[in-house]
Design a protein around this motif. Structure first.
Motif, PDB file in Angstrom:
ATOM      1  N   VAL A  18       3.301  -0.214  -4.506  1.00 58.04           N
ATOM      2  CA  VAL A  18       4.403  -0.637  -5.366  1.00 58.04           C
ATOM      3  C   VAL A  18       5.303  -1.527  -4.536  1.00 58.04           C
ATOM      4  CG1 VAL A  18       6.392   0.090  -6.726  1.00 58.04           C
ATOM      5  CG2 VAL A  18       4.313   1.467  -6.741  1.00 58.04           C
ATOM      6  N   PHE A  19       5.635  -2.723  -5.049  1.00 61.67           N
ATOM      7  CA  PHE A  19       6.479  -3.663  -4.309  1.00 61.67           C
ATOM      8  C   PHE A  19       7.696  -3.986  -5.147  1.00 61.67           C
ATOM      9  CE2 PHE A  19       7.890  -7.820  -2.898  1.00 61.67           C
ATOM     10  CZ  PHE A  19       7.876  -7.680  -1.516  1.00 61.67           C
ATOM     11  N   ARG A  20       8.860  -3.820  -4.545  1.00 65.09           N
ATOM     12  CA  ARG A  20      10.105  -4.125  -5.253  1.00 65.09           C
ATOM     13  C   ARG A  20      10.476  -5.578  -5.018  1.00 65.09           C
ATOM     14  NH1 ARG A  20      16.018  -1.259  -4.337  1.00 65.09           N
ATOM     15  NH2 ARG A  20      17.214  -2.719  -5.610  1.00 65.09           N
ATOM     16  N   LEU A  21      10.768  -6.291  -6.087  1.00 66.57           N
ATOM     17  CA  LEU A  21      11.181  -7.681  -6.017  1.00 66.57           C
ATOM     18  C   LEU A  21      12.696  -7.751  -5.837  1.00 66.57           C
ATOM     19  CD1 LEU A  21       8.991  -9.106  -8.926  1.00 66.57           C
ATOM     20  CD2 LEU A  21       8.556  -9.295  -6.467  1.00 66.57           C
ATOM     21  N   VAL A  22      13.126  -8.637  -4.940  1.00 60.87           N
ATOM     22  CA  VAL A  22      14.548  -8.773  -4.620  1.00 60.87           C
ATOM     23  C   VAL A  22      14.988 -10.174  -4.989  1.00 60.87           C
ATOM     24  CG1 VAL A  22      16.287  -8.648  -2.805  1.00 60.87           C
ATOM     25  CG2 VAL A  22      14.313  -7.120  -2.737  1.00 60.87           C
ATOM     26  N   SER A  23      16.019 -10.283  -5.808  1.00 59.41           N
ATOM     27  CA  SER A  23      16.507 -11.601  -6.208  1.00 59.41           C
ATOM     28  C   SER A  23      17.002 -12.358  -4.985  1.00 59.41           C
ATOM     29  CB  SER A  23      17.630 -11.461  -7.237  1.00 59.41           C
ATOM     30  OG  SER A  23      18.723 -10.761  -6.673  1.00 59.41           O
ATOM     31  N   GLY A  24      16.756 -13.660  -4.988  1.00 58.85           N
ATOM     32  CA  GLY A  24      17.151 -14.471  -3.844  1.00 58.85           C
ATOM     33  C   GLY A  24      16.083 -14.550  -2.779  1.00 58.85           C
ATOM     34  N   GLN A  25      15.001 -13.765  -2.896  1.00 56.32           N
ATOM     35  CA  GLN A  25      13.917 -13.761  -1.919  1.00 56.32           C
ATOM     36  C   GLN A  25      12.601 -13.954  -2.663  1.00 56.32           C
ATOM     37  OE1 GLN A  25      14.369 -13.608   1.321  1.00 56.32           O
ATOM     38  NE2 GLN A  25      16.555 -13.184   1.267  1.00 56.32           N
ATOM     39  N   ALA A  26      11.902 -15.038  -2.325  1.00 53.38           N
ATOM     40  CA  ALA A  26      10.602 -15.283  -2.937  1.00 53.38           C
ATOM     41  C   ALA A  26       9.570 -14.360  -2.306  1.00 53.38           C
ATOM     42  CB  ALA A  26      10.197 -16.739  -2.761  1.00 53.38           C
ATOM     43  N   ALA A  27       8.745 -13.749  -3.147  1.00 55.93           N
ATOM     44  CA  ALA A  27       7.698 -12.846  -2.672  1.00 55.93           C
ATOM     45  C   ALA A  27       6.360 -13.553  -2.783  1.00 55.93           C
ATOM     46  CB  ALA A  27       7.687 -11.569  -3.481  1.00 55.93           C
ATOM     47  N   THR A  28       5.648 -13.681  -1.652  1.00 60.86           N
ATOM     48  CA  THR A  28       4.346 -14.341  -1.645  1.00 60.86           C
ATOM     49  C   THR A  28       3.240 -13.298  -1.689  1.00 60.86           C
ATOM     50  OG1 THR A  28       4.341 -14.402   0.766  1.00 60.86           O
ATOM     51  CG2 THR A  28       5.222 -16.323  -0.363  1.00 60.86           C
ATOM     52  N   ILE A  29       2.119 -13.686  -2.352  1.00 60.28           N
ATOM     53  CA  ILE A  29       0.956 -12.808  -2.486  1.00 60.28           C
ATOM     54  C   ILE A  29      -0.250 -13.568  -1.960  1.00 60.28           C
ATOM     55  CG2 ILE A  29      -0.446 -11.430  -4.069  1.00 60.28           C
ATOM     56  CD1 ILE A  29       1.929 -11.471  -6.008  1.00 60.28           C
ATOM     57  N   GLY A  30      -1.035 -12.927  -1.085  1.00 56.56           N
ATOM     58  CA  GLY A  30      -2.223 -13.580  -0.546  1.00 56.56           C
ATOM     59  C   GLY A  30      -2.888 -12.729   0.515  1.00 56.56           C
ATOM     60  N   ARG A  31      -3.918 -13.305   1.170  1.00 53.92           N
ATOM     61  CA  ARG A  31      -4.631 -12.589   2.226  1.00 53.92           C
ATOM     62  C   ARG A  31      -3.978 -12.745   3.590  1.00 53.92           C
ATOM     63  NH1 ARG A  31      -9.036 -14.317   3.848  1.00 53.92           N
ATOM     64  NH2 ARG A  31      -9.182 -16.297   2.729  1.00 53.92           N
ATOM     65  N   ALA A  32      -3.083 -13.707   3.751  1.00 50.89           N
ATOM     66  CA  ALA A  32      -2.468 -13.975   5.060  1.00 50.89           C
ATOM     67  C   ALA A  32      -1.577 -12.797   5.475  1.00 50.89           C
ATOM     68  CB  ALA A  32      -1.643 -15.259   4.998  1.00 50.89           C
ATOM     69  N   PRO A  33      -1.593 -12.439   6.756  1.00 57.43           N
ATOM     70  CA  PRO A  33      -0.746 -11.328   7.210  1.00 57.43           C
ATOM     71  C   PRO A  33       0.743 -11.576   6.987  1.00 57.43           C
ATOM     72  CG  PRO A  33      -2.403 -11.876   8.861  1.00 57.43           C
ATOM     73  CD  PRO A  33      -2.461 -12.958   7.831  1.00 57.43           C
ATOM     74  N   SER A  34       1.132 -12.851   6.900  1.00 56.59           N
ATOM     75  CA  SER A  34       2.545 -13.155   6.704  1.00 56.59           C
ATOM     76  C   SER A  34       2.982 -12.993   5.253  1.00 56.59           C
ATOM     77  CB  SER A  34       2.831 -14.586   7.181  1.00 56.59           C
ATOM     78  OG  SER A  34       2.016 -15.519   6.469  1.00 56.59           O
ATOM     79  N   SER A  35       2.045 -12.755   4.336  1.00 57.73           N
ATOM     80  CA  SER A  35       2.407 -12.579   2.927  1.00 57.73           C
ATOM     81  C   SER A  35       3.170 -11.280   2.738  1.00 57.73           C
ATOM     82  CB  SER A  35       1.145 -12.574   2.056  1.00 57.73           C
ATOM     83  OG  SER A  35       0.451 -13.800   2.171  1.00 57.73           O
ATOM     84  N   HIS A  36       4.078 -11.278   1.756  1.00 51.76           N
ATOM     85  CA  HIS A  36       4.818 -10.056   1.459  1.00 51.76           C
ATOM     86  C   HIS A  36       3.886  -9.000   0.872  1.00 51.76           C
ATOM     87  CE1 HIS A  36       8.046 -13.105   1.574  1.00 51.76           C
ATOM     88  NE2 HIS A  36       8.777 -12.113   2.056  1.00 51.76           N
ATOM     89  N   ILE A  37       2.979  -9.432   0.001  1.00 49.80           N
ATOM     90  CA  ILE A  37       1.979  -8.526  -0.560  1.00 49.80           C
ATOM     91  C   ILE A  37       0.622  -9.027  -0.088  1.00 49.80           C
ATOM     92  CG2 ILE A  37       0.957  -7.570  -2.650  1.00 49.80           C
ATOM     93  CD1 ILE A  37       3.596  -8.038  -4.060  1.00 49.80           C
ATOM     94  N   VAL A  38      -0.042  -8.230   0.729  1.00 45.50           N
ATOM     95  CA  VAL A  38      -1.329  -8.625   1.301  1.00 45.50           C
ATOM     96  C   VAL A  38      -2.440  -7.972   0.481  1.00 45.50           C
ATOM     97  CG1 VAL A  38      -2.785  -8.618   3.357  1.00 45.50           C
ATOM     98  CG2 VAL A  38      -0.299  -8.814   3.593  1.00 45.50           C
ATOM     99  N   LEU A  39      -3.346  -8.814  -0.085  1.00 48.58           N
ATOM    100  CA  LEU A  39      -4.480  -8.325  -0.866  1.00 48.58           C
ATOM    101  C   LEU A  39      -5.750  -8.544  -0.047  1.00 48.58           C
ATOM    102  CD1 LEU A  39      -3.616  -9.720  -4.429  1.00 48.58           C
ATOM    103  CD2 LEU A  39      -3.121  -7.462  -3.479  1.00 48.58           C
ATOM    104  N   LYS A  40      -6.460  -7.465   0.212  1.00 51.81           N
ATOM    105  CA  LYS A  40      -7.728  -7.572   0.942  1.00 51.81           C
ATOM    106  C   LYS A  40      -8.851  -7.865  -0.053  1.00 51.81           C
ATOM    107  CE  LYS A  40      -7.062  -3.556   2.814  1.00 51.81           C
ATOM    108  NZ  LYS A  40      -7.315  -2.328   3.642  1.00 51.81           N
ATOM    109  N   ASP A  41      -8.870  -9.107  -0.553  1.00 53.81           N
ATOM    110  CA  ASP A  41      -9.810  -9.528  -1.598  1.00 53.81           C
ATOM    111  C   ASP A  41     -10.329 -10.898  -1.199  1.00 53.81           C
ATOM    112  OD1 ASP A  41     -11.113 -10.379  -3.918  1.00 53.81           O
ATOM    113  OD2 ASP A  41      -9.746  -9.227  -5.207  1.00 53.81           O
TER     114      ASP A  41
END
Length: 668
Positions: A18-41
């Motif tokens: 579960v990831f909480r979204l925070v206004s003023g901060q863009a949340a990135t999704i991807g395989r890169a370790p620097s992503s906020h949400i990391v998907l192993k896909d």
């Protein structure tokens, strides 16, 4: 539209995060370790999409991904305004956009049964929170108050439950922890076990100091042991996250945590970022002792809620091991104290606590002991070496109200200044080379009792200052410690030195001299109590007869006369040794004067007395003394007047006048 929103992530066939979204901060999704949400896909691009808040709405934007992004069954080609219930499809992964977590599930009980998100939806909704730093939010995704790995689990098809396997690891770890000799070993073993049982790269065990008091704070934590399997050394977790864990007493699994920028590895912006962080409190009996911090940098090693539970179980096991170590240390201290008390009791029962003799000086010393015993004043015992100063000190203690407590004796001349400080005041573990464990000092051991400091005149000036503060009632600290310690101890000091001369020469503190000399007892030398020598000799004879099995009847008259007329420079100690040797080597039924081995050493303080006793004093005028001395010198030089004048330190003419004045030519 509300600014509060969540992305509930489903990878494959299970809910995973579960990831909480925070206004003023863009949340990135991807395989890169620097992503906020990391998907192993493998169908997910390194930087696939981003979600941001603008114009009062949450917007999803595809970042030119290779396989595209779907909302439901529709592929998005431009910015898409998210609405509650939208399902974002990225490869085989799904993310549900909601404003409240309860909206994400129609049947919360099924989530509980799925075996991944075990906290209730209501609990997650209530307790999910963000730990923010200056640049990037850290989101706590899971919390645990109790671990299920310390409870029985259901058996899987293979015959062994996952909980059972984790419990087996914990059992082996507990055996190893129980054998650990110190805190550092416990911490290192725990980290080694966690390295095998969790998907983490690095971590540390941090504890509060033993003397710490008050609410647990992250600032007070000290790293006892750390590890790192990556190329970067371990870095500490943010204080905000540590304070949360220590305040609430729950273990947490957090994402997107920024570390201390002065330590560890850095990303392209110079900041430290970890995929996931596990932080578990080490607690016992409602108290927080410290915490275990683990994290992962490798994108292929992402801790899950099972790792969180295993870490919490290890933390609870470490708490038990630390408590056992503390109890063992306390038992060792108590055992030392009990042994000391037993020795004191045996000495009290077996050692004569009264002086032997019938002389007037012995009776006077006995009266002074009785008067000193009734008070708590400091006593200074003076006398030559071997006269029995310790015997007098024991008599004072065992006649005082403190007789039920311990009597501790320490020779200040037997140790160097640094070791003497450790013996008197104790030391903490690691205070100096060889200090492998905490040691209580003689002052602590003599609490509510009496301490005798023999040869007090040999104490170094630096230690005299600290000793004076303790005499004045001030608390002291162990060597290498910072905790003040107060004790109730009566001090008896003894010396064979001339303290007044030492004060004049600057070798002994004047204020300490007056503080010690509240009561003073002077123990006479053995040669000043000759009537007691036969009594003492008979006493030692009976003692050594019993020890050796001999049946020597006594001393001959010649032996007694020799004992009485001898000056005894070693006093009672020498008499004891002389009698012991005579008992061992005597061939007859009585000890004769030939069995007594006496020295020709001069006495310590009565050389002038013995010399004066050998020559009868004859009163004479200075002129008579000068006449006899000049005549003796002239006779010594065969009347060589020049040499005589040189020896006398006068002129030749002055010598001629004195020869004529005293009529020495006629005496020649």
């Amino acid at each position: 539209m509300s600014e509060l929103a969540y992305l509930v992530i489903r990878e494959g066939g299970k809910w995973s995060d579960v990831f909480r979204l925070v206004s003023g901060q863009a949340a990135t999704i991807g395989r890169a370790p620097s992503s906020h949400i990391v998907l192993k896909d493998d169908r997910c691009s390194r930087n696939h999409v981003e979600v941001f808040f603008t114009g009062g709405q949450w917007v999803l934007r595809d970042l030119d991904s290779r396989n595209g992004t779907m909302i439901g069954n529709q592929r998005i080609t431009s910015d898409h305004i998210l609405r509650p219930g939208d399902i974002i499809r990225i490869g085989r992964s799904q993310l549900i956009f909601v404003h409240t977590l309860a909206d994400a599930f129609s049947d919360s009980s099924s989530i509980v049964r799925s075996g991944t998100i075990r906290d209730s939806v209501a609990t997650v909704a209530e307790e999910a929170e963000s730990v923010l730093d200056e640049f990037s939010p850290a989101t706590i995704t899971h919390r645990k108050g109790q671990t299920r790995f310390l409870e029985p689990g259901e058996v899987e098809e293979s015959g062994v439950s996952k909980i059972g396997r984790a419990a087996a690891k914990l059992c082996r770890l507990a055996f190893e922890l129980a054998k650990s000799p110190d805190v550092a070993s416990v911490a290192q073993l725990a980290l080694d076990g966690l390295a095998q049982g969790t998907q983490t790269d690095a971590g540390a065990v941090m504890l509060l100091p033993d003397e710490y008091e008050g609410p647990p704070k992250a600032d007070a934590l000290e790293a006892v042991a750390s590890r790192s399997s990556s190329s970067h050394r371990y870095h500490r977790l943010p204080h905000t996250l540590a304070d949360t864990v220590m305040r609430e007493g729950e273990a947490v699994l957090a994402r997107n945590v920024m570390g201390d920028s002065t330590l560890g590895s850095r990303d392209s912006q110079g900041e430290i970022r970890t995929n996931s962080v596990i932080c578990a409190p080490i607690r016992r009996g409602g108290n927080i002792l410290g915490l275990i911090h683990l994290y992962s940098i490798d994108p292929n090693r992402v801790p899950d809620p099972d790792d969180l539970e295993f870490t919490l179980a290890v933390a609870d096991t470490v708490a038990v091991a630390l408590e056992n170590l503390k109890r063992r240390e306390q038992l060792a201290v108590n055992l030392t104290q009990v042994r000391t008390e037993n020795v004191q009791l045996r000495e009290r029962l077996g050692v004569q606590n009264q002086m032997i003799g019938k002389s007037a000086v012995v009776r006077q010393v006995a009266e002074e002991i009785a008067r000193a015993a009734s008070s708590n004043a400091t006593v200074l015992i003076r006398g030559e070496s071997g006269v029995g100063k310790e015997l007098v000190a024991r008599g004072i203690h065992y006649s005082s109200p403190r007789r039920e407590n311990v009597f501790v004796c320490l020779n200040c001349a037997a140790l160097a200044a640094e070791l003497l400080a450790s013996e008197l005041f104790g030391h903490e573990r690691g205070a100096f080379t060889g200090a492998t464990e905490r040691k209580i000092g003689k002052f602590e051991a003599a609490h509510r009792g009496t301490i005798m400091l023999d040869e007090i005149g040999e104490m170094s000036p630096g230690l005299q200052a600290k000793f004076l503060r303790v005499l004045e009632g001030h608390p002291f600290e162990r060597v290498g410690g910072s905790k003040p310690i107060s004790v109730d101890v009566r001090v008896i000091a003894a010396t064979n030195r001339d303290l007044e001369k030492a004060v004049v020469e600057g070798l002994f503190r004047r204020d300490l001299y007056f503080r010690l000399r509240v009561l003073e007892i002077v123990v006479p030398a053995l040669r000043k109590r000759p009537e007691d020598i036969p009594l003492l000799a008979d006493f030692f004879l009976r003692k050594f007869n019993a020890e050796t099995g001999r049946k020597i009847a006594g001393f001959t008259d010649q032996a007694k006369e020799k004992l009485i007329t001898y000056l005894w420079p070693g006093n009672i100690r020498e008499l004891k040794n002389v009698v012991e040797r005579a008992v061992v080597l005597c061939r007859g039924q009585q000890i004769d004067e030939g069995d007594l081995l006496l020295t020709k050493l001069a006495t310590a303080g009565d050389t002038a007395e013995s010399e004066a006793a050998c020559d009868e004093f004859l009163p004479a005028s200075l002129e008579d003394i000068e006449r006899r001395y000049i005549l003796a010198t002239l006779n010594h030089t065969s009347w060589n007047k020049s040499r005589t004048a040189s020896i006398l330190g006068i002129e030749r003419s002055t010598l001629d006048r004195k020869i004529r004045r005293y009529g020495l030519e006629e005496a020649r």
